[in-house]
Design a protein around this motif. Structure first.
Motif, mmCIF file in Angstrom:
data_model
loop_
_atom_site.group_PDB
_atom_site.id
_atom_site.type_symbol
_atom_site.label_atom_id
_atom_site.label_comp_id
_atom_site.label_asym_id
_atom_site.label_seq_id
_atom_site.Cartn_x
_atom_site.Cartn_y
_atom_site.Cartn_z
ATOM 1 N N ARG A 162 0.837 -1.214 0.000
ATOM 2 C CA ARG A 162 0.000 0.000 0.000
ATOM 3 C C ARG A 162 0.867 1.256 0.000
ATOM 4 N NH1 ARG A 162 -0.778 3.935 2.479
ATOM 5 N NH2 ARG A 162 0.647 3.184 4.081
ATOM 6 N N SER A 204 0.524 5.775 -0.501
ATOM 7 C CA SER A 204 -0.362 6.922 -0.740
ATOM 8 C C SER A 204 -0.157 7.359 -2.178
ATOM 9 C CB SER A 204 -0.025 8.065 0.217
ATOM 10 O OG SER A 204 -0.427 7.713 1.514
ATOM 11 N N ARG A 208 -1.180 9.863 -5.235
ATOM 12 C CA ARG A 208 -1.764 11.209 -5.398
ATOM 13 C C ARG A 208 -1.907 11.635 -6.858
ATOM 14 N NH1 ARG A 208 1.831 11.158 -1.057
ATOM 15 N NH2 ARG A 208 0.895 11.710 0.938
ATOM 16 N N SER A 221 -2.039 18.804 -1.297
ATOM 17 C CA SER A 221 -3.319 18.121 -1.057
ATOM 18 C C SER A 221 -4.408 18.504 -2.057
ATOM 19 C CB SER A 221 -3.810 18.395 0.369
ATOM 20 O OG SER A 221 -2.920 17.816 1.296
ATOM 21 N N CYS A 258 -5.374 7.759 -1.496
ATOM 22 C CA CYS A 258 -4.673 8.536 -0.461
ATOM 23 C C CYS A 258 -5.685 9.024 0.573
ATOM 24 C CB CYS A 258 -3.938 9.724 -1.076
ATOM 25 S SG CYS A 258 -2.889 10.589 0.123
ATOM 26 N N TRP A 259 -5.303 8.864 1.810
ATOM 27 C CA TRP A 259 -6.090 9.352 2.952
ATOM 28 C C TRP A 259 -5.766 10.828 3.104
ATOM 29 C CZ3 TRP A 259 -6.151 6.109 8.087
ATOM 30 C CH2 TRP A 259 -6.827 6.812 9.094
ATOM 31 N N VAL A 260 -6.755 11.683 3.041
ATOM 32 C CA VAL A 260 -6.500 13.123 3.101
ATOM 33 C C VAL A 260 -7.304 13.747 4.238
ATOM 34 C CG1 VAL A 260 -6.568 15.301 1.826
ATOM 35 C CG2 VAL A 260 -6.064 13.180 0.623
ATOM 36 N N ILE A 261 -6.558 14.328 5.176
ATOM 37 C CA ILE A 261 -7.231 14.959 6.317
ATOM 38 C C ILE A 261 -7.212 16.481 6.188
ATOM 39 C CG2 ILE A 261 -5.310 15.278 7.966
ATOM 40 C CD1 ILE A 261 -7.217 13.784 10.001
ATOM 41 N N ALA A 262 -6.387 16.960 5.235
ATOM 42 C CA ALA A 262 -6.151 18.414 5.122
ATOM 43 C C ALA A 262 -7.421 19.276 5.135
ATOM 44 C CB ALA A 262 -5.330 18.697 3.871
ATOM 45 N N ARG A 321 7.748 4.642 1.484
ATOM 46 C CA ARG A 321 8.309 5.633 2.397
ATOM 47 C C ARG A 321 8.924 4.876 3.559
ATOM 48 N NH1 ARG A 321 5.921 10.820 3.460
ATOM 49 N NH2 ARG A 321 8.110 11.149 3.895
ATOM 50 N N ARG A 327 10.076 3.341 7.120
ATOM 51 C CA ARG A 327 9.396 2.993 8.370
ATOM 52 C C ARG A 327 10.436 2.751 9.454
ATOM 53 N NH1 ARG A 327 5.505 4.610 5.823
ATOM 54 N NH2 ARG A 327 3.508 3.564 5.643
HETATM 55 C C1 LIG Z 1 -4.466 10.385 9.324
HETATM 56 C C2 LIG Z 1 -3.772 10.627 8.007
HETATM 57 C C3 LIG Z 1 -3.939 11.829 7.371
HETATM 58 C C4 LIG Z 1 -3.318 12.081 6.149
HETATM 59 N N1 LIG Z 1 -3.568 13.264 5.508
HETATM 60 C C5 LIG Z 1 -2.965 13.523 4.335
HETATM 61 C C6 LIG Z 1 -3.256 14.739 3.647
HETATM 62 O O1 LIG Z 1 -4.012 15.574 4.102
HETATM 63 N N2 LIG Z 1 -2.662 14.951 2.445
HETATM 64 C C7 LIG Z 1 -1.823 14.018 1.885
HETATM 65 O O2 LIG Z 1 -1.322 14.262 0.782
HETATM 66 N N3 LIG Z 1 -1.526 12.849 2.517
HETATM 67 C C8 LIG Z 1 -2.083 12.569 3.707
HETATM 68 N N4 LIG Z 1 -1.835 11.378 4.360
HETATM 69 C C9 LIG Z 1 -0.920 10.392 3.762
HETATM 70 C C10 LIG Z 1 0.449 10.378 4.476
HETATM 71 O O3 LIG Z 1 1.200 11.492 4.069
HETATM 72 C C11 LIG Z 1 1.170 9.064 4.140
HETATM 73 O O4 LIG Z 1 0.422 7.980 4.637
HETATM 74 C C12 LIG Z 1 2.570 8.975 4.741
HETATM 75 O O5 LIG Z 1 3.411 9.972 4.198
HETATM 76 C C13 LIG Z 1 3.235 7.608 4.509
HETATM 77 O O6 LIG Z 1 3.296 7.318 3.119
HETATM 78 P P1 LIG Z 1 2.574 6.018 2.529
HETATM 79 O O7 LIG Z 1 1.108 6.103 2.848
HETATM 80 O O8 LIG Z 1 2.828 6.046 1.048
HETATM 81 O O9 LIG Z 1 3.207 4.831 3.186
HETATM 82 C C14 LIG Z 1 -2.463 11.099 5.564
HETATM 83 C C15 LIG Z 1 -2.311 9.874 6.211
HETATM 84 C C16 LIG Z 1 -2.961 9.630 7.406
HETATM 85 C C17 LIG Z 1 -2.813 8.287 8.075
#
Ligand SMILES: Cc1cc2nc3c(=O)[nH]c(=O)nc-3n(C[C@H](O)[C@H](O)[C@H](O)COP(=O)(O)O)c2cc1C
Length: 224
Positions: free
Chosen positions: A18, A20, A22, A114, A158-162, A201, A203
């Motif tokens: 897995r 993220s 974008r 984001s 991608c999980w985005v909380i922004a 990325r 760990r």
């Molecule tokens: C709670 C949470 C919020 C996140 N919010 C954002 C976000 O707002 N924008 C974004 O580009 N990535 C966001 N991410 C993705 C993280 O940046 C990403 O999971 C982290 O850098 C590790 O990379 P990977 O997911 O590729 O392993 C978020 C991840 C999590 C778990």
């Protein structure tokens, strides 16, 4: 037993693969795939089995653009705060290339990082009942289930909380999407077909994360 190990191997591969994602191609996400992803969310655990999550599927281009704009604004303010408090400098302290560092700071504080929600074929807006105490954990479990299912299907997410951090952005989202009182927007999961493969990325190793019986007594001596 052998079959169980086979499943465990498949599971760890999906977890490890897995990323993220974008950037997405224009290919739409099929309804079949979307349903399996949402089914994965539905099966997540929740405190007292409250199942406080609700999901809004956004495909409309104009709405996606607005989501991207709100997310970009939120991200920009968050990273600007990290910049002025020097947290960002700390995070990138090992990066020696000053020009590269400047470019990263500029990209982060601009919020561009984001804004990609605008270009994702599907945005799954994760909402939840405000009266449920465990809402962040419950929705976190549901979101991770979706991310893993996306990976298993060969898609990217991608999980985005922004756009959900600042209460003003949350109001904008609620107005845009008609989210009723009593519910909040927790996060957005962008989904699509990845344009390319991504490197993992870094760990932290388990020997820095896991203690034996008491804090600071490593469970693993060696880096694992
Ligand atoms: C709670 C949470 C919020 C996140 N919010 C954002 C976000 O707002 N924008 C974004 O580009 N990535 C966001 N991410 C993705 C993280 O940046 C990403 O999971 C982290 O850098 C590790 O990379 P990977 O997911 O590729 O392993 C978020 C991840 C999590 C778990």
């Amino acid at each position: 037993m052998t079959e169980r190990y086979g499943l465990a191997e498949a599971a760890i591969k999906i977890i490890a693969d897995r990323r993220s994602i974008r950037q997405y191609t224009d290919e739409p996400v099929s309804e079949e795939h979307l349903e399996v992803i949402l089914e994965a969310a539905r099966q997540a655990p929740s405190g007292e089995n409250a199942q406080p999550w609700r999901f809004i599927i956004v495909k409309d281009e104009a709405t996606r653009k607005q989501l991207g704009a709100i997310a970009g604004g939120g991200s920009g303010r968050r990273f600007t705060a990290e910049f002025v408090t020097k947290k960002m400098h700390e995070r990138f302290s090992s990066l020696e290339d000053e020009a590269k560092k400047k470019a990263i700071f500029e990209k982060l504080t601009s919020g561009r990082v984001s804004a990609f929600l605008a270009d994702a074929p599907v945005n799954i807006v994760v909402c939840g009942r405000k009266d449920v105490w465990d809402l962040p954990y419950d929705t976190g479990a549901a979101i991770e289930n979706m991310l893993l299912m996306v990976t298993a299907l060969g898609l990217g997410a991608c999980w985005v909380i922004a756009p959900c951090i600042d209460i003003r952005d949350e109001e904008r989202l609620k107005n845009l999407l008609g989210v009723p009182e009593g519910f909040k927007v927790v996060s957005i999961v962008a989904v699509g077909h990845p344009t390319r493969a991504h490197r993992p990325r870094p760990r932290m190793p388990l020997n820095e994360l896991v203690w034996s019986e008491k804090w600071d007594s490593p469970y693993y001596e060696e880096e694992t």
